[in-house]
Structure formats: C-alpha cells, structure tokens
Write an enzyme that holds these catalytic residues in place. Structure first.
Site, short mmCIF file in Angstrom:
data_model
loop_
_atom_site.label_atom_id
_atom_site.label_comp_id
_atom_site.label_asym_id
_atom_site.label_seq_id
_atom_site.Cartn_x
_atom_site.Cartn_y
_atom_site.Cartn_z
N ASP A 85 72.79 53.65 3.79
CA ASP A 85 73.51 52.39 3.72
C ASP A 85 73.29 51.73 2.35
O ASP A 85 73.91 50.71 2.03
CB ASP A 85 73.15 51.44 4.87
N SER A 86 72.42 52.35 1.50
CA SER A 86 72.29 51.94 0.10
C SER A 86 73.64 52.05 -0.61
O SER A 86 73.80 51.50 -1.69
CB SER A 86 71.24 52.79 -0.61
N ASP B 116 72.91 56.84 7.96
CA ASP B 116 72.27 55.57 8.32
C ASP B 116 73.15 54.78 9.28
O ASP B 116 74.36 54.65 9.05
CB ASP B 116 72.07 54.70 7.06
N LYS C 73 69.84 57.71 11.33
CA LYS C 73 68.60 57.03 10.97
C LYS C 73 68.79 55.55 11.24
O LYS C 73 69.87 55.01 10.99
CB LYS C 73 68.26 57.28 9.50
N GLU D 78 66.53 51.55 11.14
CA GLU D 78 65.34 50.82 10.68
C GLU D 78 64.68 50.08 11.84
O GLU D 78 65.38 49.47 12.65
CB GLU D 78 65.75 49.80 9.59
N GLU E 244 59.00 53.63 3.54
CA GLU E 244 59.48 53.10 2.27
C GLU E 244 58.55 52.01 1.73
O GLU E 244 58.23 51.05 2.44
CB GLU E 244 60.91 52.55 2.44
N1 LIG Z 1 69.87 52.27 -5.70
C1 LIG Z 1 69.06 51.98 -4.70
N2 LIG Z 1 67.85 52.58 -4.63
C2 LIG Z 1 66.99 52.30 -3.63
O1 LIG Z 1 65.89 52.91 -3.60
C3 LIG Z 1 67.37 51.35 -2.64
C4 LIG Z 1 68.65 50.75 -2.75
N3 LIG Z 1 69.45 51.06 -3.79
N4 LIG Z 1 69.07 49.85 -1.83
C5 LIG Z 1 68.32 49.66 -0.63
C6 LIG Z 1 66.88 49.72 -0.90
C7 LIG Z 1 66.34 48.60 -1.75
N5 LIG Z 1 65.24 49.25 -2.40
C8 LIG Z 1 64.38 48.69 -3.32
C9 LIG Z 1 64.80 47.76 -4.23
C10 LIG Z 1 63.93 47.22 -5.16
C11 LIG Z 1 62.60 47.61 -5.18
C12 LIG Z 1 61.67 47.01 -6.18
O2 LIG Z 1 62.10 46.48 -7.16
N6 LIG Z 1 60.35 47.07 -5.97
C13 LIG Z 1 59.31 46.55 -6.82
C14 LIG Z 1 58.07 46.31 -5.99
C15 LIG Z 1 57.03 45.51 -6.69
C16 LIG Z 1 55.84 45.23 -5.80
O3 LIG Z 1 55.99 44.75 -4.65
O4 LIG Z 1 54.72 45.50 -6.26
C17 LIG Z 1 58.96 47.53 -7.96
O5 LIG Z 1 58.84 47.08 -9.09
O6 LIG Z 1 58.81 48.75 -7.70
C18 LIG Z 1 62.17 48.55 -4.26
C19 LIG Z 1 63.06 49.10 -3.35
C20 LIG Z 1 65.16 50.63 -2.01
N7 LIG Z 1 66.51 50.95 -1.61
C1 LIG Z 2 66.51 54.93 0.53
C2 LIG Z 2 66.89 55.59 1.80
C3 LIG Z 2 65.70 55.95 2.64
C4 LIG Z 2 67.90 54.78 2.59
O1 LIG Z 2 67.67 54.34 3.68
C5 LIG Z 2 69.20 54.53 1.97
O2 LIG Z 2 69.53 55.15 0.92
O3 LIG Z 2 69.95 53.73 2.52
MG LIG Z 3 69.14 52.95 4.34
#
Ligand SMILES: Nc1nc(=O)c2c([nH]1)NC[C@@H]1CN(c3ccc(C(=O)N[C@@H](CCC(=O)O)C(=O)O)cc3)CN21
Ligand SMILES: CC(C)C(=O)C(=O)O
Ligand SMILES: [Mg+2]
Length: 264
Positions: A43-44, A82, A112, A114, A181
C-alpha cells in the site's frame, strides 16, 4: 519454480527470504526475472505511485487494480497484496469479504495486514477460509495518525513485550510470516528466535529470516525521503534525468530524430 506459501514458510533458518515491492507489470517482471522469492504489492503505492503523503488514501479497488497488473508479470515469486486502510478493520466479516475479493480478482497467493493481537480473530477467520495471511508489526504506516511520525517503534521494555505478544498471537492465529518494520535489531532477533514462522525485516536489523524493501527506494527512483534502513542498489532517477535531459537537448538541436529513425 513457482513459490508457494508452504515453501516460503519452510525457508526459515534454511535460506534468507527476499521480498521487494512492485506496483505494475514491468516492475514485477524485472523482480521476478532477477529471481526474487516474493513480490509485495504494498500500500506504499499510495506514496510512491499516487503521490500521497501517507498510505491511508489508497482504496481497495485501487489495490486490486495494481494486484491484477503485477500478477501478469509474475512467474515464480510468491505474490502478496497489502490490504489497505479500512478494508479489514471494521469487522472480521468485512475483512473476509474484502480479502476474498482480493484473492478472487487479483489471483494473488496471500494478503498482508497490519496489526497484532487485536487482529488475531480476523487472521484466524481468513486462514480458516483459505486465505493465507502475513502479519505486519512495529512501524505500521496505517496507524500514522496515532503515532504522529515514522519513528522507530518499541523502544521501551513495555512496548517490546507487547510486540512479542502480538507476534505470538499472529502465529497462533495462523499467519505464515510476519513483517517487522523499524524496530530495534535485538527485539527483532528475539521475535525471530521465538517464532516458528519467518520474520521479514525492513529496518529491523540483520537477524530476521528475510528482508523487504520498496522497489523505488532500493533502486534510487524515489528520493522524497531516505530512511536509515534503505540501501540504494541503483540510481534510476539520476539515469532517467540524464536520459530525458539528453533527449530534450537533441530534439532542440535537431540531432534527433535523424534519417536513421525515419521512414522512407
Ligand atoms: N517509499 C517508501 N518506502 C518505505 O519504506 C515506506 C513507504 N514508502 N511508505 C510507507 C512506509 C513509511 N515508511 C517510513 C517512512 C519514513 C521513515 C523514516 O524516516 N524513519 C526515520 C526514523 C528515525 C528514528 O526514529 O530514529 C529514519 O531516519 O530512518 C521510516 C519508514 C516505510 N514505508
Ligand atoms: C514496506 C512494506 C513492508 C509495505 O508494507 C509496503 O510497501 O506497503
Ligand atoms: Mg504496506
């Protein structure tokens, strides 16, 4: 050889499991040809395909549409789709109806969803009805409005314990794998050791049974954000930018098309 749910589940502790997202026929065909074990229509796609700033807006009909077009590009990989936000939360009956539509209309191998213990009954009902389910715990993007940000989850002892209980509940309800995740690596390790079903990590460290990344992230197509867990294996956006800029220049300068590209 076509990957099946039992084969996928039995890879735990034998061989690392690979997973990548795909949203259309061409992407699916590339991933499948590369030999990936499983393809997730995530669903991303709400973010990387539709341009929304969360995964909430994408509809069940849109997920089914992408499931169908990805399916056409898959020969061997296990195909997972998803369940989108609000397609399974309202009731177990609604979840069964919608997951049933997903299976019948896309011909995917499994779905899948959540959530943890609160969804154990739903998972049980789907699995008993012939719909294999993968769970998804930790950073669950459909709950973004509860948490407020995409930060690493389960950093306290209490939250970690809840996540372990959720994972056990999903396993007992019949889930055949769980995506973990954005959680600390040692929590993912503990869950991986406690469960008989495989864990698939994304930002969950090196001790999971498998790994998943978003197609656009790992190939450098999507640079709106770069979480710590993303490794870039290609620079498709840079390549595309260069290609399109060269094309513009050549057309403007009468360098393309030449006779070579013309019909007599
Ligand atoms: N393109 C894309 N990739 C993804 O992995 C993803 C999506 N979209 N959309 C749904 C979710 C959103 N996701 C995300 C989005 C942002 C972070 C992020 O910026 N995380 C911080 C965490 C910092 C902390 O808590 O320490 C990082 O800097 O890694 C993580 C997962 C993972 N998923
Ligand atoms: C990042 C994966 C696990 C997901 O759920 C998605 O792409 O939507
Ligand atoms: Mg997803």
């Amino acid at each position: 050889m076509k990957m099946t749910v039992p084969k996928f589940a039995s890879m735990k502790s034998k061989e690392k499991i690979t997973m990548i997202t795909a949203y259309d026929y061409t992407q699916a065909k590339i991933a499948d040809e590369a030999g990936i074990d499983s393809i997730l229509v995530g669903d991303s796609l709400s973010m990387v395909v539709q341009g929304n700033n969360s995964t909430l807006p994408v509809s069940l009909d849109e997920m089914i549409y992408h499931g169908k077009i990805v399916k056409k590009g898959v020969s061997n990989a296990l195909l997972i789709v998803d369940m989108p936000f609000m397609s399974y939360q309202a009731s177990t009956e609604k979840a069964l109806e919608n997951a049933g539509r997903m299976m019948k209309e896309t011909l995917c191998d499994c779905v899948k969803l959540e959530g943890g213990e609160e969804f154990a009954q739903t998972v049980f009902k789907l699995v008993s009805s012939g719909i294999p389910v993968i769970g998804h715990l930790g950073l669950t993007p459909q709950s973004i409005n509860i948490f407020g940000s995409y930060s690493v989850r389960a950093k306290t002892e209490e939250q970690a314990q809840k996540l372990i209980n959720d994972a056990i509940s999903l396993e007992q309800a019949g889930a055949f794998a769980i995506v973990l995740e954005a959680i600390p690596l040692n929590l993912a390790k503990e869950i991986t050791q406690k469960l008989k079903i495989p864990t698939i990590g994304i930002g969950a460290g090196l001790y999971c049974d498998g790994q998943v990344l978003v197609f656009h992230d790992m190939l450098g197509l999507f640079d709106d954000f770069k979480p710590k867990f993303v490794k870039r294996y290609a620079s498709l956006k840079q390549d595309a930018l260069k290609g399109i800029k060269d094309y513009i220049k050549e057309v403007k300068n009468n360098e393309f098309p030449t006779l070579e590209y013309s019909y007599e």
